[in-house]
Scaffold this active site. Sequence first.
Site, PDB file in Angstrom:
ATOM      1  N   GLU A  35     -16.126 -62.437  13.711  1.00 15.21           N
ATOM      2  CA  GLU A  35     -14.957 -61.706  14.210  1.00 15.21           C
ATOM      3  C   GLU A  35     -15.307 -60.938  15.480  1.00 15.21           C
ATOM      4  O   GLU A  35     -16.480 -60.712  15.793  1.00 15.21           O
ATOM      5  CB  GLU A  35     -14.441 -60.743  13.137  1.00 15.21           C
ATOM      6  CG  GLU A  35     -15.459 -59.712  12.701  1.00 15.21           C
ATOM      7  CD  GLU A  35     -14.830 -58.447  12.152  1.00 15.21           C
ATOM      8  OE1 GLU A  35     -13.906 -57.916  12.792  1.00 15.21           O
ATOM      9  OE2 GLU A  35     -15.271 -57.981  11.088  1.00 15.21           O
ATOM     10  N   LYS A  96      -6.588 -54.522  18.886  1.00 11.81           N
ATOM     11  CA  LYS A  96      -7.074 -54.902  17.557  1.00 11.81           C
ATOM     12  C   LYS A  96      -5.971 -55.759  16.929  1.00 11.81           C
ATOM     13  O   LYS A  96      -4.874 -55.271  16.669  1.00 11.81           O
ATOM     14  CB  LYS A  96      -7.355 -53.639  16.728  1.00 11.81           C
ATOM     15  CG  LYS A  96      -7.728 -53.902  15.276  1.00 11.81           C
ATOM     16  CD  LYS A  96      -8.055 -52.586  14.579  1.00 11.81           C
ATOM     17  CE  LYS A  96      -8.115 -52.746  13.070  1.00 11.81           C
ATOM     18  NZ  LYS A  96      -8.367 -51.456  12.395  1.00 11.81           N
ATOM     19  N   VAL A 116     -11.019 -59.125  10.144  1.00 14.13           N
ATOM     20  CA  VAL A 116     -11.386 -60.015   9.030  1.00 14.13           C
ATOM     21  C   VAL A 116     -10.184 -60.874   8.640  1.00 14.13           C
ATOM     22  O   VAL A 116     -10.308 -62.090   8.427  1.00 14.13           O
ATOM     23  CB  VAL A 116     -11.881 -59.194   7.816  1.00 14.13           C
ATOM     24  CG1 VAL A 116     -11.985 -60.072   6.568  1.00 14.13           C
ATOM     25  CG2 VAL A 116     -13.226 -58.539   8.135  1.00 14.13           C
ATOM     26  N   ASP A 148      -1.958 -46.991   2.677  1.00  8.94           N
ATOM     27  CA  ASP A 148      -2.787 -47.752   3.616  1.00  8.94           C
ATOM     28  C   ASP A 148      -3.761 -48.677   2.888  1.00  8.94           C
ATOM     29  O   ASP A 148      -4.749 -48.237   2.306  1.00  8.94           O
ATOM     30  CB  ASP A 148      -3.549 -46.782   4.527  1.00  8.94           C
ATOM     31  CG  ASP A 148      -4.247 -47.487   5.688  1.00  8.94           C
ATOM     32  OD1 ASP A 148      -4.231 -48.735   5.740  1.00  8.94           O
ATOM     33  OD2 ASP A 148      -4.808 -46.773   6.545  1.00  8.94           O
ATOM     34  N   SER A 150      -5.749 -52.392   3.769  1.00 11.55           N
ATOM     35  CA  SER A 150      -6.012 -53.351   4.848  1.00 11.55           C
ATOM     36  C   SER A 150      -5.362 -54.703   4.570  1.00 11.55           C
ATOM     37  O   SER A 150      -5.364 -55.193   3.434  1.00 11.55           O
ATOM     38  CB  SER A 150      -7.517 -53.542   5.002  1.00 11.55           C
ATOM     39  OG  SER A 150      -7.775 -54.537   5.975  1.00 11.55           O
ATOM     40  N   ALA A 151      -4.865 -55.318   5.634  1.00 10.89           N
ATOM     41  CA  ALA A 151      -4.338 -56.688   5.536  1.00 10.89           C
ATOM     42  C   ALA A 151      -5.449 -57.685   5.202  1.00 10.89           C
ATOM     43  O   ALA A 151      -5.164 -58.830   4.847  1.00 10.89           O
ATOM     44  CB  ALA A 151      -3.661 -57.078   6.842  1.00 10.89           C
ATOM     45  N   LYS A 169     -16.092 -51.294   3.400  1.00  7.13           N
ATOM     46  CA  LYS A 169     -16.609 -50.100   4.075  1.00  7.13           C
ATOM     47  C   LYS A 169     -16.544 -48.901   3.140  1.00  7.13           C
ATOM     48  O   LYS A 169     -15.569 -48.707   2.414  1.00  7.13           O
ATOM     49  CB  LYS A 169     -15.825 -49.866   5.367  1.00  7.13           C
ATOM     50  CG  LYS A 169     -16.266 -50.861   6.449  1.00  7.13           C
ATOM     51  CD  LYS A 169     -15.565 -50.633   7.759  1.00  7.13           C
ATOM     52  CE  LYS A 169     -14.193 -51.217   7.767  1.00  7.13           C
ATOM     53  NZ  LYS A 169     -14.157 -52.676   7.903  1.00  7.13           N
TER      54      LYS A 169
HETATM   55  N1  PSU Z   1     -16.728 -54.287   9.484  1.00  7.13           N
HETATM   56  C1  PSU Z   1     -17.514 -53.566  10.324  1.00  7.13           C
HETATM   57  N2  PSU Z   1     -16.917 -52.992  11.417  1.00  7.13           N
HETATM   58  C2  PSU Z   1     -15.573 -53.169  11.705  1.00  7.13           C
HETATM   59  C3  PSU Z   1     -14.759 -53.939  10.821  1.00  7.13           C
HETATM   60  C4  PSU Z   1     -15.394 -54.469   9.721  1.00  7.13           C
HETATM   61  O1  PSU Z   1     -18.729 -53.416  10.084  1.00  7.13           O
HETATM   62  O2  PSU Z   1     -15.087 -52.682  12.728  1.00  7.13           O
HETATM   63  C5  PSU Z   1     -13.290 -54.178  11.134  1.00  7.13           C
HETATM   64  C6  PSU Z   1     -12.900 -55.570  10.638  1.00  7.13           C
HETATM   65  O3  PSU Z   1     -12.320 -56.268  11.712  1.00  7.13           O
HETATM   66  C7  PSU Z   1     -11.892 -55.308   9.548  1.00  7.13           C
HETATM   67  C8  PSU Z   1     -11.228 -54.087  10.068  1.00  7.13           C
HETATM   68  O4  PSU Z   1     -11.008 -56.382   9.359  1.00  7.13           O
HETATM   69  O5  PSU Z   1     -12.350 -53.303  10.512  1.00  7.13           O
HETATM   70  C9  PSU Z   1     -10.381 -53.410   9.024  1.00  7.13           C
HETATM   71  O6  PSU Z   1      -9.435 -52.599   9.652  1.00  7.13           O
HETATM   72  P1  PSU Z   1      -8.201 -52.021   8.813  1.00  7.13           P
HETATM   73  O7  PSU Z   1      -8.812 -51.099   7.826  1.00  7.13           O
HETATM   74  O8  PSU Z   1      -7.342 -51.308   9.841  1.00  7.13           O
HETATM   75  O9  PSU Z   1      -7.506 -53.192   8.214  1.00  7.13           O
HETATM   76 MN    MN Z   2      -4.658 -49.912   7.543  1.00  5.63          MN
END
Ligand code: PSU
Ligand code: MN
Length: 319
Positions: A35, A96, A116, A148, A150-151, A169
């Site tokens: 990614e 993003k 992702v 919230d 994540s998708a 994370k």
């Molecule tokens: N893993 C990492 N660093 C990142 C991400 C994942 O070590 O920056 C990113 C990925 O692209 C993941 C996104 O899909 O963070 C998730 O964002 P959100 O929580 O807004 O869906």
């Molecule tokens: Mn989100």
Amino acid sequence: MTVPLPHPSPGTAGFALGEEVADALARGLPVVALESTILSHGLPRPRNLEVGREIEATVRAAGAVPATIGVLGGRVVVGLDDAQVERLALGDGVLKVSIRDLPAAMARGADGATTVASTSALAARAGIGVFATGGLGGVHRGFVQSGDESADLGALARTPITVVCAGVKSILDVPATLERLETLSVTVVGYGTTRFPGFYLSDSGHGLDWRVDTPAEVAAIVAARDALALPGALVVANPLPVAEQLDPALHDRVLTEGLAGLDREGVTGKAVTPYLLAHFHEATGGASLDVNVRIILRNADLAARIAVAARTRSAVVPA
Ligand code: PSU
Ligand code: MN
């Protein structure tokens, strides 16, 4: 150089394969999707560009072809070349781009880095079966107020790809995310462990039902999933060795500060994850950055070995 995506996917101007990736896929060589949000929004400049190159070199060293994915001038590219990776890592105004953003970013001719969720969808569409990242997105702490999630989770539920990660994370609500993965029927296996990794930490404190110890075992699970035509992803959770994790006391302190910062500064939506990662990198004096890079490189190596094992398996046992 890119070439249009071959039949059966329409070779539109909006979707192209890098030349090396197109050749590798045509020849049935192992390919690993990567990614670009991790580079543009997850790591500080200019280290992010170096890391992007190190990830690709790691995949190659393990015998697979890297396919970093992103959107350039509105065109999806699966297998960015070095100049294109640089443009997403260092360029201004790179968006993003999750799945729902893809059509809008393409129509506008924007530059965008894929998450992702969107990387999985695009990789699967290109015929790539393995994907390496750092940590998945998931259910955020305070979900009851913010809603919230994540998708990434919904995408994994409907995309038959193998994602190598260090769990989700640690900024997230980990048990709630594990429950969602169960509800969404996403297979999760620990690599060399029955403990779910905690991204910066080796162990999130939560257990797993399945453990694998070799790339060949992962390939066997994928083959079984495909034999049943199940729609979802296989998540391979690859923990950092304890000696390499972020100090847990430091982690907890910095996370508490970061979560308070979200509230204080009114950070919401897609800005939440980049904000917290940047806070970690700053507040730990770069220690979390080193850990994050180690996570990604270890995952890239394992993903490449899985791609090689999957190819070996399909060569020996025709579907
Ligand atoms: N893993 C990492 N660093 C990142 C991400 C994942 O070590 O920056 C990113 C990925 O692209 C993941 C996104 O899909 O963070 C998730 O964002 P959100 O929580 O807004 O869906
Ligand atoms: Mn989100």
